[in-house]
Write an enzyme that holds these catalytic residues in place. Structure first.
Site, short mmCIF file in Angstrom:
data_model
loop_
_atom_site.label_atom_id
_atom_site.label_comp_id
_atom_site.label_asym_id
_atom_site.label_seq_id
_atom_site.Cartn_x
_atom_site.Cartn_y
_atom_site.Cartn_z
N HIS A 23 0.85 -1.20 0.00
CA HIS A 23 0.00 0.00 0.00
C HIS A 23 0.88 1.24 0.00
O HIS A 23 0.84 2.05 0.93
CB HIS A 23 -0.95 0.01 1.21
CG HIS A 23 -1.93 -1.13 1.18
ND1 HIS A 23 -2.52 -1.64 2.31
CD2 HIS A 23 -2.41 -1.87 0.16
CE1 HIS A 23 -3.33 -2.62 1.97
NE2 HIS A 23 -3.28 -2.79 0.67
N HIS A 79 -10.79 -10.93 -5.66
CA HIS A 79 -10.50 -9.56 -5.25
C HIS A 79 -9.64 -8.93 -6.35
O HIS A 79 -8.71 -9.57 -6.85
CB HIS A 79 -9.76 -9.61 -3.91
CG HIS A 79 -9.26 -8.33 -3.36
ND1 HIS A 79 -9.81 -7.11 -3.64
CD2 HIS A 79 -8.22 -8.07 -2.50
CE1 HIS A 79 -9.15 -6.18 -2.98
NE2 HIS A 79 -8.17 -6.73 -2.30
N GLU A 81 -7.60 -6.26 -6.32
CA GLU A 81 -6.38 -5.50 -6.04
C GLU A 81 -5.21 -6.14 -6.78
O GLU A 81 -5.19 -7.36 -7.02
CB GLU A 81 -6.13 -5.41 -4.54
CG GLU A 81 -5.15 -4.30 -4.19
CD GLU A 81 -5.08 -3.96 -2.70
OE1 GLU A 81 -5.76 -4.64 -1.89
OE2 GLU A 81 -4.33 -3.03 -2.35
N ASP A 83 -2.34 -7.12 -6.20
CA ASP A 83 -1.55 -8.25 -5.68
C ASP A 83 -2.24 -9.60 -5.91
O ASP A 83 -1.64 -10.65 -5.69
CB ASP A 83 -1.20 -8.06 -4.20
CG ASP A 83 -2.39 -7.73 -3.34
OD1 ASP A 83 -3.30 -7.04 -3.82
OD2 ASP A 83 -2.41 -8.15 -2.16
N HIS A 147 -11.11 -7.08 1.46
CA HIS A 147 -10.61 -5.82 1.92
C HIS A 147 -11.06 -4.64 1.07
O HIS A 147 -10.88 -3.48 1.46
CB HIS A 147 -9.09 -5.99 1.94
CG HIS A 147 -8.23 -4.82 1.76
ND1 HIS A 147 -7.34 -4.65 0.74
CD2 HIS A 147 -8.14 -3.71 2.53
CE1 HIS A 147 -6.70 -3.53 0.89
NE2 HIS A 147 -7.14 -2.93 1.93
N ASP A 166 -7.92 -12.10 1.08
CA ASP A 166 -7.17 -11.35 2.09
C ASP A 166 -7.50 -11.80 3.52
O ASP A 166 -6.63 -11.81 4.40
CB ASP A 166 -7.48 -9.85 1.98
CG ASP A 166 -6.65 -9.15 0.92
OD1 ASP A 166 -5.58 -9.65 0.56
OD2 ASP A 166 -7.10 -8.09 0.44
N TYR A 194 -1.37 -7.80 10.63
CA TYR A 194 -2.21 -7.65 9.43
C TYR A 194 -3.62 -7.18 9.84
O TYR A 194 -4.17 -6.24 9.26
CB TYR A 194 -2.27 -9.00 8.73
CG TYR A 194 -2.92 -9.07 7.38
CD1 TYR A 194 -2.19 -8.89 6.21
CD2 TYR A 194 -4.27 -9.36 7.25
CE1 TYR A 194 -2.77 -9.00 4.96
CE2 TYR A 194 -4.87 -9.47 6.01
CZ TYR A 194 -4.12 -9.29 4.87
OH TYR A 194 -4.71 -9.41 3.64
N HIS A 227 -2.60 -14.66 1.07
CA HIS A 227 -1.29 -14.22 1.56
C HIS A 227 -0.88 -15.15 2.70
O HIS A 227 -1.67 -15.38 3.63
CB HIS A 227 -1.33 -12.80 2.14
CG HIS A 227 -1.61 -11.72 1.14
ND1 HIS A 227 -0.80 -11.42 0.08
CD2 HIS A 227 -2.63 -10.82 1.08
CE1 HIS A 227 -1.29 -10.41 -0.60
NE2 HIS A 227 -2.40 -10.02 -0.01
#
Ligand code: FEO
Length: 492
Positions: A23, A79, A81, A83, A147, A166, A194, A227
């Protein structure tokens, strides 16, 4: 390279040992991370998520060595994002017509990142399922704000694997994939870091979503995150841990953090901590200089604490900038059920301490009395700091503390101008009060009973209790369960 996960499921992700920032530079990944992607080969071949965009080429190369890409029947993106969906452009260039299953919100996010509106998107909602052959199905569960608004989880029947993305993950890199194979202390430290730094603002939603998923009464043999580790040994342990963390978590712990121009505020911090420890040896006390310590570690300690003491020298009649930055982050993380107070050294006016007190109050902390010291604390001032620590220890004690005889005189000699924030009324009481609003704790949208919500046919002057359970926040699309009582405008 692949790792066998279970039956016909293999990990085809990417480890990232060297990443240190996430981020932007807001989250320090001190233990690296991994981007977990899974390949399911049943009657249909399904890819669950991809990896970070910077590993796109390696990912597709590795995947092509494992399976003929053209034989992938479905891609599931939990998701958008970068990553997790970052390698989509590289992958879809090879298999452009392959169906992509994701939430409606994710179509917007994926298109916004990859600029391919022509991709074969199939939007799904909670409860939708996809038959993958051999008597197994993928069931989708929307998890907005865990997230991003586009997030979802995918549950695989038969093998009872929850691909949670996430949620339940950690920024943690290890050559081992499973939770029972890695250092348990490291693992739980990274899980908590986290949660504290990323998920704390969404705690009401975490609770609601977990209860919703548990309500399905589905067996869970593994939680396959995107992750860090795959939870195969007692996988519900991390789900229960999330429930605990989401419930206004605190330990018997006090965290002090400060910035100090000339060491004077640091001297105050040390003396206050000594006073706390003297009166309550059982409480954990940690001290951090925000200029020298890892920000995410400090925020994790705040998450764990029952209270925080925030110090700053006064500079140009305001607090030092790194302390202001921390308070901004703490405000955004929306901690609940914690106490706080300011302290600091000054030369002329001491404006920093007053500003910190105000910021802490605005951030929702129960405020205790502040402490200022002029110039460098001498023996008498340090004694006052220690006494301040004793007062804090008593006031914040989770159980009654014995007051040593020798401290009794001091305890009554120091002013204790404590300000306690007004307790929040219960939901039931507020729900029946048509003068009060309800705040969405996820996106901060406010339901004003005077206005209702015409777009959802909720008429003006409808009290919260009468708003239908099907109501969705116009700001973020989440249900009534994440709303808390609040005031509206100037009304009380
Ligand atoms: Fe791991 Fe929200 O991305």
């Amino acid at each position: 390279m692949t790792i066998h996960v279970k039956n016909n499921i293999h990990w085809v992700g990417q480890r990232d040992w060297e990443v240190r920032d996430f981020h932007g530079t807001e989250y320090k990944t001190l233990k690296g991370t991994s981007y977990n992607s899974y390949l399911i080969r049943e009657g249909k071949n399904v890819l669950i998520d991809t990896v970070d965009h910077k590993f796109s080429r390696e990912f597709v190369q590795n995947l092509a060595a494992v399976i003929d890409l053209a034989s992938i029947d479905y891609v599931v993106i939990n998701h958008a994002e970068e990553d997790h969906a970052g390698a989509l452009s590289e992958l879809m260039a090879r298999i452009p017509g392959t169906p992509i299953y994701c939430t409606h919100n994710a179509i917007d996010s994926i298109t916004g990142h990859h600029h391919h509106p022509e991709w074969n998107f199939h939007p799904v909602k909670t409860g939708d399922s996809l038959d993958i052959g051999n008597g197994k199905q993928l069931v989708f569960i929307e998890t907005p704000m865990l997230h991003w608004p586009d997030s979802m989880m995918t549950y695989m029947t038969g093998d009872a694997v929850l691909f949670s993305n996430d949620a339940f993950g950690q920024h943690y890199c290890d050559e081992h994939l499973f939770n029972d194979e890695v250092d348990q202390t490291e693992l739980m430290e990274q899980c908590q870091r986290y949660y504290a730094n990323i998920l704390t603002p969404f705690s009401p939603l975490v609770t609601a979503k977990i209860k919703e998923v548990l309500g399905f009464n589905l067996p869970v043999s593994m939680v396959a995150t995107s992750h860090g580790v795959v939870w195969r040994d007692d996988p519900t342990q991390i789900i229960l841990k999330y429930l605990e963390w989401a419930d206004q978590y605190q330990e018997d712990r006090i965290t002090l953090f400060y910035d100090s121009m000339s060491n004077n505020t640091r001297m105050m911090a040390d003396a206050i901590a000594q006073g706390i420890h003297e009166v309550d040896p059982s409480v954990a006390v940690k001290i951090y200089n925000v200029s020298r310590h890892d920000k995410n570690e400090i925020l994790t300690q705040v998450f764990r604490s029952k209270g925080i003491l925030v110090g700053s020298s006064t500079m140009n009649n305001v607090m030092m900038p790194k302390v202001a930055g921390m308070l901004e982050e703490i405000t955004g993380l929306r901690f609940r059920n914690k106490r706080a107070a300011a302290f600091g050294s000054y030369g002329w006016t001491g404006g920093a301490v007053d500003r910190i007190q105000t910021r802490l109050m605005d951030a929702g902390f129960d405020i205790s009395f502040p402490l200022k010291t002029k110039w460098r604390p001498d023996g008498s001032a340090l004694a006052e700091c220690r006494e301040h620590g004793r007062q804090i220890a008593r006031q914040w004690a989770l159980q009654p503390l014995a007051v040593p005889r020798s401290n009794t005189t001091h305890a009554t000699a120091v002013t204790t101008a404590t300000v306690i924030a007004t307790p929040i009324a219960t939901n039931d009481a507020i729900a029946m009060n048509n003068d009060r609003g309800m705040l969405c704790t996820v996106c901060q949208w406010i339901y004003d009973p005077a206005l209702g919500e015409p777009d959802q046919l909720v008429a003006p002057e409808t009290p919260w209790a009468a708003v239908p359970e099907s109501f969705l926040c116009p700001g973020c699309g989440i249900g009534k369960e994440v709303f808390e009582p609040c005031t509206v405008g100037n009304r009380k």
